[in-house]
Design a protein around this motif. Structure first.
Motif, PDB file in Angstrom:
ATOM      1  N   ILE A   1     -15.317 122.672 -76.288  1.00 45.85           N
ATOM      2  CA  ILE A   1     -15.661 123.928 -75.636  1.00 45.85           C
ATOM      3  C   ILE A   1     -15.013 123.998 -74.252  1.00 45.85           C
ATOM      4  CG2 ILE A   1     -17.564 125.213 -74.593  1.00 45.85           C
ATOM      5  CD1 ILE A   1     -19.314 124.255 -76.924  1.00 45.85           C
ATOM      6  N   GLY A   2     -15.021 122.872 -73.543  1.00 42.60           N
ATOM      7  CA  GLY A   2     -14.386 122.839 -72.236  1.00 42.60           C
ATOM      8  C   GLY A   2     -12.903 123.135 -72.303  1.00 42.60           C
ATOM      9  N   VAL A   3     -12.215 122.514 -73.246  1.00 42.43           N
ATOM     10  CA  VAL A   3     -10.776 122.751 -73.418  1.00 42.43           C
ATOM     11  C   VAL A   3     -10.524 124.208 -73.785  1.00 42.43           C
ATOM     12  CG1 VAL A   3      -8.752 122.176 -74.809  1.00 42.43           C
ATOM     13  CG2 VAL A   3     -10.284 120.358 -74.019  1.00 42.43           C
ATOM     14  N   ALA A   4     -11.314 124.722 -74.724  1.00 47.50           N
ATOM     15  CA  ALA A   4     -11.158 126.119 -75.144  1.00 47.50           C
ATOM     16  C   ALA A   4     -11.390 127.070 -73.977  1.00 47.50           C
ATOM     17  CB  ALA A   4     -12.119 126.424 -76.290  1.00 47.50           C
TER      18      ALA A   4
ATOM     19  N   LEU B   1     -13.241 117.150 -84.095  1.00 46.37           N
ATOM     20  CA  LEU B   1     -13.535 118.579 -84.085  1.00 46.37           C
ATOM     21  C   LEU B   1     -14.343 119.004 -82.860  1.00 46.37           C
ATOM     22  CD1 LEU B   1     -14.479 119.012 -87.847  1.00 46.37           C
ATOM     23  CD2 LEU B   1     -12.491 120.035 -86.728  1.00 46.37           C
ATOM     24  N   ALA B   2     -15.083 118.082 -82.284  1.00 47.80           N
ATOM     25  CA  ALA B   2     -15.933 118.397 -81.136  1.00 47.80           C
ATOM     26  C   ALA B   2     -15.252 118.121 -79.805  1.00 47.80           C
ATOM     27  CB  ALA B   2     -17.229 117.591 -81.220  1.00 47.80           C
ATOM     28  N   THR B   3     -14.013 117.655 -79.858  1.00 51.06           N
ATOM     29  CA  THR B   3     -13.255 117.318 -78.656  1.00 51.06           C
ATOM     30  C   THR B   3     -11.871 117.931 -78.799  1.00 51.06           C
ATOM     31  OG1 THR B   3     -12.442 115.242 -79.619  1.00 51.06           O
ATOM     32  CG2 THR B   3     -14.550 115.159 -78.442  1.00 51.06           C
ATOM     33  N   ALA B   4     -10.933 117.496 -77.976  1.00 47.52           N
ATOM     34  CA  ALA B   4      -9.550 117.930 -78.179  1.00 47.52           C
ATOM     35  C   ALA B   4      -8.885 117.135 -79.297  1.00 47.52           C
ATOM     36  CB  ALA B   4      -8.752 117.782 -76.885  1.00 47.52           C
ATOM     37  N   GLY B   5      -9.522 116.054 -79.722  1.00 51.88           N
ATOM     38  CA  GLY B   5      -8.995 115.191 -80.770  1.00 51.88           C
ATOM     39  C   GLY B   5      -9.607 113.805 -80.636  1.00 51.88           C
ATOM     40  N   TYR B   6      -9.757 113.078 -81.723  1.00 48.39           N
ATOM     41  CA  TYR B   6     -10.252 111.694 -81.796  1.00 48.39           C
ATOM     42  C   TYR B   6     -11.774 111.626 -81.762  1.00 48.39           C
ATOM     43  CZ  TYR B   6      -9.815 106.621 -81.667  1.00 48.39           C
ATOM     44  OH  TYR B   6      -9.863 105.289 -81.985  1.00 48.39           O
ATOM     45  N   GLY B   7     -12.416 112.175 -80.730  1.00 48.65           N
ATOM     46  CA  GLY B   7     -13.864 112.206 -80.717  1.00 48.65           C
ATOM     47  C   GLY B   7     -14.485 111.224 -79.745  1.00 48.65           C
TER      48      GLY B   7
ATOM     49  N   GLU C   1      -0.530 125.288 -67.099  1.00 47.25           N
ATOM     50  CA  GLU C   1      -0.252 123.855 -66.994  1.00 47.25           C
ATOM     51  C   GLU C   1      -1.547 123.060 -66.879  1.00 47.25           C
ATOM     52  OE1 GLU C   1       2.237 123.615 -63.587  1.00 47.25           O
ATOM     53  OE2 GLU C   1       4.041 124.354 -64.598  1.00 47.25           O
ATOM     54  N   THR C   2      -2.502 123.579 -66.118  1.00 48.12           N
ATOM     55  CA  THR C   2      -3.778 122.882 -65.941  1.00 48.12           C
ATOM     56  C   THR C   2      -4.572 122.833 -67.231  1.00 48.12           C
ATOM     57  OG1 THR C   2      -3.851 123.613 -63.634  1.00 48.12           O
ATOM     58  CG2 THR C   2      -5.915 122.860 -64.597  1.00 48.12           C
ATOM     59  N   ALA C   3      -4.617 123.944 -67.961  1.00 45.43           N
ATOM     60  CA  ALA C   3      -5.335 123.964 -69.243  1.00 45.43           C
ATOM     61  C   ALA C   3      -4.734 122.964 -70.215  1.00 45.43           C
ATOM     62  CB  ALA C   3      -5.312 125.366 -69.831  1.00 45.43           C
ATOM     63  N   ARG C   4      -3.418 122.893 -70.256  1.00 49.97           N
ATOM     64  CA  ARG C   4      -2.769 121.942 -71.166  1.00 49.97           C
ATOM     65  C   ARG C   4      -3.025 120.503 -70.725  1.00 49.97           C
ATOM     66  NH1 ARG C   4       3.076 123.932 -73.138  1.00 49.97           N
ATOM     67  NH2 ARG C   4       2.497 122.447 -74.755  1.00 49.97           N
ATOM     68  N   THR C   5      -3.119 120.272 -69.428  1.00 52.58           N
ATOM     69  CA  THR C   5      -3.438 118.936 -68.929  1.00 52.58           C
ATOM     70  C   THR C   5      -4.864 118.544 -69.292  1.00 52.58           C
ATOM     71  OG1 THR C   5      -1.890 119.116 -67.083  1.00 52.58           O
ATOM     72  CG2 THR C   5      -3.659 117.507 -66.853  1.00 52.58           C
ATOM     73  N   ILE C   6      -5.813 119.479 -69.146  1.00 56.84           N
ATOM     74  CA  ILE C   6      -7.193 119.214 -69.545  1.00 56.84           C
ATOM     75  C   ILE C   6      -7.254 118.855 -71.024  1.00 56.84           C
ATOM     76  CG2 ILE C   6      -9.440 120.334 -69.923  1.00 56.84           C
ATOM     77  CD1 ILE C   6      -8.939 121.874 -67.286  1.00 56.84           C
TER      78      ILE C   6
ATOM     79  N   VAL D   1     -22.074 120.981 -70.291  1.00 60.82           N
ATOM     80  CA  VAL D   1     -21.564 120.970 -68.922  1.00 60.82           C
ATOM     81  C   VAL D   1     -20.045 120.930 -68.881  1.00 60.82           C
ATOM     82  CG1 VAL D   1     -21.553 118.471 -68.527  1.00 60.82           C
ATOM     83  CG2 VAL D   1     -22.018 120.025 -66.620  1.00 60.82           C
ATOM     84  N   ASN D   2     -19.395 120.415 -69.929  1.00 59.72           N
ATOM     85  CA  ASN D   2     -17.930 120.376 -69.948  1.00 59.72           C
ATOM     86  C   ASN D   2     -17.341 121.779 -69.839  1.00 59.72           C
ATOM     87  OD1 ASN D   2     -19.186 118.197 -71.683  1.00 59.72           O
ATOM     88  ND2 ASN D   2     -17.167 117.305 -71.299  1.00 59.72           N
ATOM     89  N   LEU D   3     -18.048 122.756 -70.365  1.00 56.75           N
ATOM     90  CA  LEU D   3     -17.638 124.156 -70.248  1.00 56.75           C
ATOM     91  C   LEU D   3     -17.512 124.542 -68.786  1.00 56.75           C
ATOM     92  CD1 LEU D   3     -17.395 127.118 -71.556  1.00 56.75           C
ATOM     93  CD2 LEU D   3     -19.845 127.247 -71.075  1.00 56.75           C
ATOM     94  N   PHE D   4     -18.547 124.250 -68.016  1.00 56.31           N
ATOM     95  CA  PHE D   4     -18.562 124.621 -66.597  1.00 56.31           C
ATOM     96  C   PHE D   4     -17.560 123.783 -65.802  1.00 56.31           C
ATOM     97  CE2 PHE D   4     -22.642 125.533 -68.512  1.00 56.31           C
ATOM     98  CZ  PHE D   4     -22.853 126.850 -68.138  1.00 56.31           C
ATOM     99  N   TRP D   5     -17.472 122.514 -66.152  1.00 58.64           N
ATOM    100  CA  TRP D   5     -16.522 121.620 -65.470  1.00 58.64           C
ATOM    101  C   TRP D   5     -15.095 122.127 -65.630  1.00 58.64           C
ATOM    102  CZ3 TRP D   5     -12.435 118.791 -67.461  1.00 58.64           C
ATOM    103  CH2 TRP D   5     -11.835 117.886 -66.594  1.00 58.64           C
TER     104      TRP D   5
END
Length: 356
Positions: free
Chosen positions: A55-58, A168-174, A126-131, A97-101
């Motif tokens: 959710i934070g990455v999205a 699925l709940a992260t950007a990858g791996y978990g 660039e920042t979104a891709r880094t996150i 909280v990752n959403l807000f972070w």
């Protein structure tokens, strides 16, 4: 162990975001294109994308997509409109909280980047891709650190997990399932037991699906079977993820986690939380201050088109999360290693030296 093709639920595609539609799994593997910030907000609200880190990455990409659509060249006006976009995204899921972070990271970049509005937009992407990339690396580090703290016996472990804290709940791996993946690769895993996780069945639908993709032995159990499985010696440890961790170590995770921790304590079974440091909300002293999202009651009384119980004359209560007290958590496994909940306040003192 052979590695399957990795699962990435949030992918930047030249000019839009591609999301795996988790509402269709496991029956259909489909994706959704997101071109606008409002589309991302809806995708988060409707759980097309779910899991705190994902959710934070999205949301980070959602901030950029919103920024891209702002037409003014005036910096002050641009930032005013961007704040409105950020507030819309913050309102989508109150507990994670990752959403807000992630949104805060994006907004800091917007305010501190010098130059034109176009320059700010470039840095935001660039920042979104880094996150995004950092989250994948962080999850892999969590999995690696877990190998040094997992019980040494038995040689191959039987791990119980709750909800989905996988790729699925992260950007990858978990996070929690990242620990499972690392244990499987290191030949320390015998089997995963996945709680089905009512009411949305993320364990049955998503965790089991991820395990099948990689050939990891998995058994799905209903949520009310966990105590029985522990009592007869089927479970060696429990690992779950978290959506927000308070400064004292209290951890909010999918509803049912708290009861699982009590049962694990009763059977003297280690109970671990796997989460990045960005999930720790140092502004919140304890779990009583964590907001608990309540979702639509139809999630309780309906699965698909099937109505499970009377809907007239019946009330429904549907909190999406509960809070596990710190004293029931053996350790929190982070990208910086395992931390006892009682040590988190020391992290608070040193947080300026930790990049989260």
């Amino acid at each position: 162990m052979a590695q399957a093709n990795p699962v990435y639920p949030v992918i930047w595609q030249t000019d839009h975001v591609l999301l795996i539609d988790q509402t269709r799994l496991p029956n259909e593997y489909d994706s959704v294109e997101v071109h606008r910030s409002e589309e991302m907000a809806i995708a988060i609200e409707t759980m097309i994308v779910r899991g705190a880190p994902a959710i934070g990455v999205a949301a980070a990409y959602g901030v950029y997509l919103g920024a891209r659509d702002i037409e003014t060249g005036d910096r002050a006006e641009f930032l005013t409109q961007l704040e409105q976009i950020a507030e819309r995204l913050r309102a989508t899921r109150p507990t994670a909280v990752n959403l807000f972070w992630a949104i805060d990271q994006m907004m800091k970049v917007a305010y501190y980047t010098e130059g034109s509005v176009d320059a700010i937009k470039t840095v935001l992407l660039e920042t979104a891709r880094t996150i995004n990339a950092d989250d994948i690396r962080t999850c892999q580090q969590i999995g690696d650190h877990s190998l040094s703290i997992l019980p040494s016996t038995p040689a191959k472990l039987r791990i119980l997990t709750h909800c989905n804290a996988g790729a699925l709940a992260t950007a990858g791996y978990g996070t929690a399932l990242g620990v499972v993946r690392s244990a499987w690769t290191a030949e320390r895993l015998e089997r995963v037991y996945a709680d089905e996780t009512r009411p949305r069945l993320q364990g049955a639908k998503l965790t089991a699906w991820e395990c099948v993709q990689e050939g990891i032995p998995v058994t799905v159990i209903t949520d009310n079977m966990a105590a029985h499985c522990m009592k007869i010696g089927m479970i060696d440890l429990v690992i779950v993820g978290a959506d927000r961790i308070a400064a004292n170590g209290d951890a909010a995770n999918k509803i049912g986690t708290y009861s699982l921790s009590l049962v694990a304590k009763a059977h003297n079974i280690p109970f671990y939380v796997a989460a990045p440091l960005s999930t720790i909300d140092f502004a919140i002293a304890d779990g009583a201050q964590i907001p608990i999202e309540e979702r639509n009651p139809n999630e309780v009384y309906q699965i698909g088109d099937t109505i499970l119980c009377p809907t007239t004359g019946v009330e429904f209560y549907n909190p999406a999360f509960d809070v596990t007290p710190a004293e029931l958590i053996t350790a929190i496994i982070t990208e910086h290693g395992a931390i006892a909940p009682s040590e988190l306040r020391d992290r608070l003192k040193a947080k300026s030296a930790i990049e989260i």
